[in-house]
Design a protein around this motif. Structure first.
Motif, PDB file in Angstrom:
ATOM      1  N   LEU A   1       0.874  -1.090   0.017  1.00  0.00           N
ATOM      2  CA  LEU A   1      -0.047  -0.061  -0.059  1.00  0.00           C
ATOM      3  C   LEU A   1       0.802   1.193  -0.139  1.00  0.00           C
ATOM      4  N   ILE A   2       0.820   1.914  -0.823  1.00  0.00           N
ATOM      5  CA  ILE A   2       1.257   3.368  -0.845  1.00  0.00           C
ATOM      6  C   ILE A   2       0.482   4.569  -0.484  1.00  0.00           C
ATOM      7  N   VAL A   3       0.802   5.192   0.551  1.00  0.00           N
ATOM      8  CA  VAL A   3      -0.167   6.547   1.130  1.00  0.00           C
ATOM      9  C   VAL A   3       0.843   7.895   0.690  1.00  0.00           C
TER      10      VAL A   3
ATOM     11  N   GLU B   1      -4.259   8.668  -1.044  1.00  0.00           N
ATOM     12  CA  GLU B   1      -3.726   9.982  -0.981  1.00  0.00           C
ATOM     13  C   GLU B   1      -3.925  10.805   0.465  1.00  0.00           C
ATOM     14  N   ASP B   2      -4.872   9.808   1.230  1.00  0.00           N
ATOM     15  CA  ASP B   2      -4.865  10.631   2.554  1.00  0.00           C
ATOM     16  C   ASP B   2      -4.821   9.541   3.804  1.00  0.00           C
TER      17      ASP B   2
ATOM     18  N   LEU C   1       4.446   4.873   3.581  1.00  0.00           N
ATOM     19  CA  LEU C   1       3.661   6.052   4.182  1.00  0.00           C
ATOM     20  C   LEU C   1       4.070   7.167   4.409  1.00  0.00           C
ATOM     21  N   ASP C   2       3.696   8.303   3.804  1.00  0.00           N
ATOM     22  CA  ASP C   2       4.070   9.827   3.727  1.00  0.00           C
ATOM     23  C   ASP C   2       3.700  10.271   5.162  1.00  0.00           C
ATOM     24  N   ILE C   3       4.735  11.112   5.719  1.00  0.00           N
ATOM     25  CA  ILE C   3       4.336  11.775   7.095  1.00  0.00           C
ATOM     26  C   ILE C   3       3.005  12.806   6.833  1.00  0.00           C
TER      27      ILE C   3
ATOM     28  N   PRO D   1      -3.134  14.748   4.224  1.00  0.00           N
ATOM     29  CA  PRO D   1      -4.429  15.083   4.554  1.00  0.00           C
ATOM     30  C   PRO D   1      -5.311  14.408   5.556  1.00  0.00           C
ATOM     31  N   LYS D   2      -6.132  14.957   6.099  1.00  0.00           N
ATOM     32  CA  LYS D   2      -7.391  14.324   6.949  1.00  0.00           C
ATOM     33  C   LYS D   2      -6.438  13.702   8.248  1.00  0.00           C
TER      34      LYS D   2
END
Length: 229
Positions: free
Chosen positions: A4-6, A30-31, A49-51, A54-55
Motif C-alpha cells: 500500500l502506498i499512501v 492520497e490521505d 507511508l508519507d508523514i 491530509p485528514k
C-alpha cells in the motif's frame, strides 16, 4: 506481495505505483483516512507511508496500525530532514524511513530488506510434502525439481501454502495478486490456477490444488506433511 502506498502528491504516487507494480501488487491512496479504510479491508506485506497527509497524518495512521496489533512493515516518507520527524516515526513503530527526494532503487532495496526481515522472523520455507517454497529466494521446487513461476503465480501459491487445507474464494486469491481496482473478470483466478496446476501437479500422483465447486480452491496437505521452517 501486496503493498500500500499512501502519498498525497499525485506525481510521486503515480510514479511509485507505475514502478512498484512491476514487482508487486500495489494499492494507493492520497490521505490518512483512506489509508485506514484500505488497511481494515486488505492485508498488506508492506506500507509506504508519507508523514504529511491530509485528514489524518502519517504518524497517526501508523499509531492506529500498531495499536490494532498489525505488525506490517512500514517505511515512512518525509519531505523534511529534521531528526524530530524521523524520531517521531520510529517511536510510533516505523521500520524505516526515507527523506524526499529519494532514489527509487533505494526504496526498492529497503522494501526488500524489511519484508525479508519479517519473513526470517517467521517462516522462510513453506512445505507441502515434496512441494517446497522458499520465501526468501522466491523459488519453488517439487521433488527437488525447480518450478519456474511468474510473479502472479508465485503470489497465489505462497498465499495458498500459508493457508493449507483452507478453502479460499476467488476474491481472496485475486486480492493477493492484483490491486483492489483490478477488474480482470470472474475467470482470471481460474486461468491462473490452471497454470499453477500444470506446473506443480502434472506428472505427480498427489495433486495439491483442489477445486471446491461453487466456493474456490484449496491447497491440500496431509497432517504428516506439514512443515514450516
Amino acid at each position: 506481495m501486496k503493498i500500500l502506498i499512501v502519498e498525497d502528491e499525485k506525481g510521486i504516487r503515480d510514479l511509485l505505483v507505475k514502478r512498484l507494480k512491476k514487482h508487486y501488487s500495489v494499492d494507493a491512496c492520497e490521505d490518512g483516512e483512506s489509508a485506514l479504510d484500505y488497511i481494515r479491508v486488505y492485508i498488506y506485506d508492506a506500507i509506504v507511508l508519507d508523514i504529511m497527509l491530509p485528514k489524518i497524518d502519517g504518524i497517526q495512521v501508523l499509531k492506529h496500525i500498531r495499536n490494532a496489533g498489525n505488525d506490517v512493515p512500514v517505511i515512512m516518507l518525509t519531505a523534511k530532514g529534521e531528526i524530530e520527524d524521523r524520531v517521531a516515526g520510529l517511536d510510533a513503530g516505523a521500520d524505516d524511513y526515507l527523506i524526499k527526494p529519494f532514489a527509487f532503487d533505494e526504496l526498492l532495496a529497503r522494501l526488500r530488506v524489511m519484508t525479508r526481515r519479517k519473513a526470517s522472523a517467521k517462516q522462510t520455507t513453506l512445505s507441502a510434502g515434496d512441494l517446497i517454497l522458499d520465501t526468501v529466494s522466491k523459488t519453488v521446487t517439487r521433488a527437488g525439481n525447480p518450478i519456474n513461476l511468474t510473479a502472479k503465480e508465485y503470489m497465489l501459491l505462497e498465499y495458498m501454502m500459508l493457508h493449507p487445507n483452507i478453502t479460499l474464494t476467488r476474491n481472496q486469491l485475486e486480492q493477493q495478486a492484483w490491486n483492489s481496482r483490478f477488474e480482470g473478470g470472474s475467470n482470471i483466478i481460474d486461468v491462473y490456477i490452471r497454470y499453477l496446476r500444470k506446473k506443480i501437479d502434472t506428472g505427480y500422483d498427489v495433486k495439491r490444488i483442489k477445486t471446491v465447486y461453487g466456493m474456490g480452491y484449496r491447497l491440500e496437505v496431509q497432517e504428516n506433511e506439514k512443515e514450516i521452517n
